[in-house]
Enzyme design. Sequence first.
Site, mmCIF file in Angstrom:
data_model
loop_
_atom_site.group_PDB
_atom_site.id
_atom_site.type_symbol
_atom_site.label_atom_id
_atom_site.label_comp_id
_atom_site.label_asym_id
_atom_site.label_seq_id
_atom_site.Cartn_x
_atom_site.Cartn_y
_atom_site.Cartn_z
ATOM 1 N N LYS A 203 -19.239 -10.593 -56.574
ATOM 2 C CA LYS A 203 -19.272 -9.424 -55.676
ATOM 3 C C LYS A 203 -17.983 -9.346 -54.854
ATOM 4 O O LYS A 203 -17.382 -8.280 -54.703
ATOM 5 C CB LYS A 203 -20.503 -9.531 -54.767
ATOM 6 C CG LYS A 203 -20.555 -8.529 -53.644
ATOM 7 C CD LYS A 203 -20.845 -7.125 -54.114
ATOM 8 C CE LYS A 203 -20.627 -6.128 -53.002
ATOM 9 N NZ LYS A 203 -20.848 -4.756 -53.394
ATOM 10 N N CYS A 257 -17.364 -2.507 -46.990
ATOM 11 C CA CYS A 257 -17.297 -3.449 -48.124
ATOM 12 C C CYS A 257 -15.864 -3.854 -48.429
ATOM 13 O O CYS A 257 -15.477 -5.004 -48.223
ATOM 14 C CB CYS A 257 -17.924 -2.820 -49.356
ATOM 15 S SG CYS A 257 -19.709 -2.678 -49.234
HETATM 16 N N1 LIG Z 1 -24.368 -0.101 -47.781
HETATM 17 C C1 LIG Z 1 -23.818 -0.326 -48.961
HETATM 18 O O1 LIG Z 1 -23.379 0.594 -49.631
HETATM 19 C C2 LIG Z 1 -23.730 -1.735 -49.526
HETATM 20 C C3 LIG Z 1 -23.364 -1.881 -50.852
HETATM 21 C C4 LIG Z 1 -23.333 -3.162 -51.396
HETATM 22 C C5 LIG Z 1 -23.633 -4.258 -50.580
HETATM 23 N N2 LIG Z 1 -23.966 -4.080 -49.261
HETATM 24 C C6 LIG Z 1 -24.300 -5.262 -48.480
HETATM 25 O O2 LIG Z 1 -25.691 -5.274 -48.203
HETATM 26 C C7 LIG Z 1 -25.928 -5.890 -46.939
HETATM 27 C C8 LIG Z 1 -26.722 -4.953 -46.054
HETATM 28 O O3 LIG Z 1 -25.912 -3.806 -45.828
HETATM 29 P P1 LIG Z 1 -26.500 -2.436 -45.283
HETATM 30 O O4 LIG Z 1 -25.455 -1.411 -45.521
HETATM 31 O O5 LIG Z 1 -27.871 -2.237 -45.795
HETATM 32 O O6 LIG Z 1 -26.583 -2.771 -43.705
HETATM 33 P P2 LIG Z 1 -27.289 -1.890 -42.580
HETATM 34 O O7 LIG Z 1 -26.612 -2.216 -41.324
HETATM 35 O O8 LIG Z 1 -27.416 -0.471 -43.037
HETATM 36 O O9 LIG Z 1 -28.799 -2.475 -42.537
HETATM 37 C C9 LIG Z 1 -29.123 -3.764 -42.201
HETATM 38 C C10 LIG Z 1 -30.438 -3.756 -41.418
HETATM 39 O O10 LIG Z 1 -30.819 -5.113 -41.182
HETATM 40 C C11 LIG Z 1 -31.437 -5.173 -39.906
HETATM 41 N N3 LIG Z 1 -31.456 -6.577 -39.472
HETATM 42 C C12 LIG Z 1 -30.469 -7.329 -38.956
HETATM 43 N N4 LIG Z 1 -30.896 -8.592 -38.751
HETATM 44 C C13 LIG Z 1 -32.185 -8.638 -39.138
HETATM 45 C C14 LIG Z 1 -33.178 -9.660 -39.173
HETATM 46 N N5 LIG Z 1 -32.914 -10.903 -38.774
HETATM 47 N N6 LIG Z 1 -34.408 -9.347 -39.629
HETATM 48 C C15 LIG Z 1 -34.700 -8.090 -40.049
HETATM 49 N N7 LIG Z 1 -33.790 -7.081 -40.038
HETATM 50 C C16 LIG Z 1 -32.561 -7.357 -39.604
HETATM 51 C C17 LIG Z 1 -30.613 -4.241 -39.055
HETATM 52 O O11 LIG Z 1 -31.325 -3.812 -37.920
HETATM 53 C C18 LIG Z 1 -30.342 -3.094 -40.039
HETATM 54 O O12 LIG Z 1 -31.289 -2.065 -39.949
HETATM 55 C C19 LIG Z 1 -24.548 -6.263 -46.378
HETATM 56 O O13 LIG Z 1 -24.258 -7.582 -46.736
HETATM 57 C C20 LIG Z 1 -23.623 -5.312 -47.115
HETATM 58 O O14 LIG Z 1 -22.313 -5.818 -47.205
HETATM 59 C C21 LIG Z 1 -24.029 -2.826 -48.726
#
Ligand SMILES: NC(=O)c1ccc[n+]([C@@H]2O[C@H](COP(=O)([O-])OP(=O)(O)OC[C@H]3O[C@@H](n4cnc5c(N)ncnc54)[C@H](O)[C@@H]3O)[C@@H](O)[C@H]2O)c1
Length: 398
Positions: A203, A257
């Site tokens: 990744k 990212c």
């Molecule tokens: N958004 C994308 O397009 C994308 C694509 C590929 C990978 N990712 C990866 O996926 C992961 C998540 O990204 P995202 O965009 O969904 O983030 P985001 O910020 O949209 O969502 C994360 C959620 O997790 C919650 N959270 C934080 N700590 C927590 C805990 N201890 N228990 C429960 N909930 C908790 C937050 O309140 C938030 O709502 C990251 O590592 C990101 O790099 C994201």
Amino acid sequence: MEKKKICVIGLGYIGLPTAALLANRGYDVHGVDIVQNIVDTINRGEIHIKEPELDTFVKIAVNSGKLKADLKPTKADVFIIAVPTPFHNDFVPNIDYVISATKSIAPYVQEGNVVILESTSPVGTTEKVEEVLASEGVDTSKLFIAHCPERVLPGRIMRELVENDRIVGGVTPESTKVVAEFYREFVEGEVLETDAKTAEMTKLTENSFRDVNIAFANELSMLCDKFGINVWELIKLANRHPRVNILNPGAGVGGHCIAVDPWFIVHAGGETAKLIKTAREVNNYKTEWAIEKIKNAALKFENKNGRKAKIACMGLAFKPDIDDLRESPALYIAKRLRADGFEVIAVEPNIESYKEFEIVEYKEALKQADIVTFLVAHKEFKNLDIKTDLDFCGVLES
Ligand SMILES: NC(=O)c1ccc[n+]([C@@H]2O[C@H](COP(=O)([O-])OP(=O)(O)OC[C@H]3O[C@@H](n4cnc5c(N)ncnc54)[C@H](O)[C@@H]3O)[C@@H](O)[C@H]2O)c1
């Protein structure tokens, strides 16, 4: 066969679509977030983020009783961790959310359960998840723990969750097999098996590949400016070579990212990660370079006209045709110009309001502006009949 019970930790851009998709496929899904408002919104069958089709998926899932949101985890067959993995101010990876999410599921994890880390993670984080569970008193030899990085494109998440190929890397070969079988239940793309570290690095490599290649384009754009050459024409010509495919330069690189993940490699790789580190620096430098160019044009205007220039910053998002401002170089440019005393007219057709700027409609901004700089190639800006030396995203060239 009875469908598994799933507990998804983190209901953001990745966790919520995953939870809603699985619920619509008949799994019993318990979604967890630490933000009360997010939990309440989802339990009303509504969503707190913008993503095509997600609203319908969530509404159906909640109405059918298959998706429930909560502040606390519950017992399940499969735990999916999808919490943020940002970096600290000094570019040191921050896996605190992963650690606390892991601790939160420890009291609920039982023999035979699957624990999946979907968050983009520095190499070694999945093993860390195992360590944390063990330190909380869980017998991890009876679990199937794996990393399965998410590679969906915002705007196409609901489709790509199903269609994309997935990489599954377990902390043991048996974990890899069990977790890969779980994904094969709902993924139409190929599910490829490896170990946890390779999955984590895959990744990070994907995003670093993009970053390095954009850095090449950005460096070319600055060189061409120096040499008095149109970089867009240059790239078009060079790309006619059958084995050359140069990407587009821009005002920098943004998003949560590509502008973040390469630092995970640089932090762990030290001196060995020369090219990846330099690419990050080149892309960040391109933003500073653009700011200097805009400032010079504004000062020239001021000297000539005896008043401050009004600068229309066209686009604030981190890439074209989205409303996402995370790590956006365009937003950073607008903020820096204003902080340094310049008069900014902020334009972003994809958002209605923003706390730090009044958002001005683009045609109105063009009427008011003395200087126009294009920072994001939004579709609204294409084919505008405007002359400017400050088109950093090439939108006037398309
Ligand atoms: N958004 C994308 O397009 C994308 C694509 C590929 C990978 N990712 C990866 O996926 C992961 C998540 O990204 P995202 O965009 O969904 O983030 P985001 O910020 O949209 O969502 C994360 C959620 O997790 C919650 N959270 C934080 N700590 C927590 C805990 N201890 N228990 C429960 N909930 C908790 C937050 O309140 C938030 O709502 C990251 O590592 C990101 O790099 C994201």
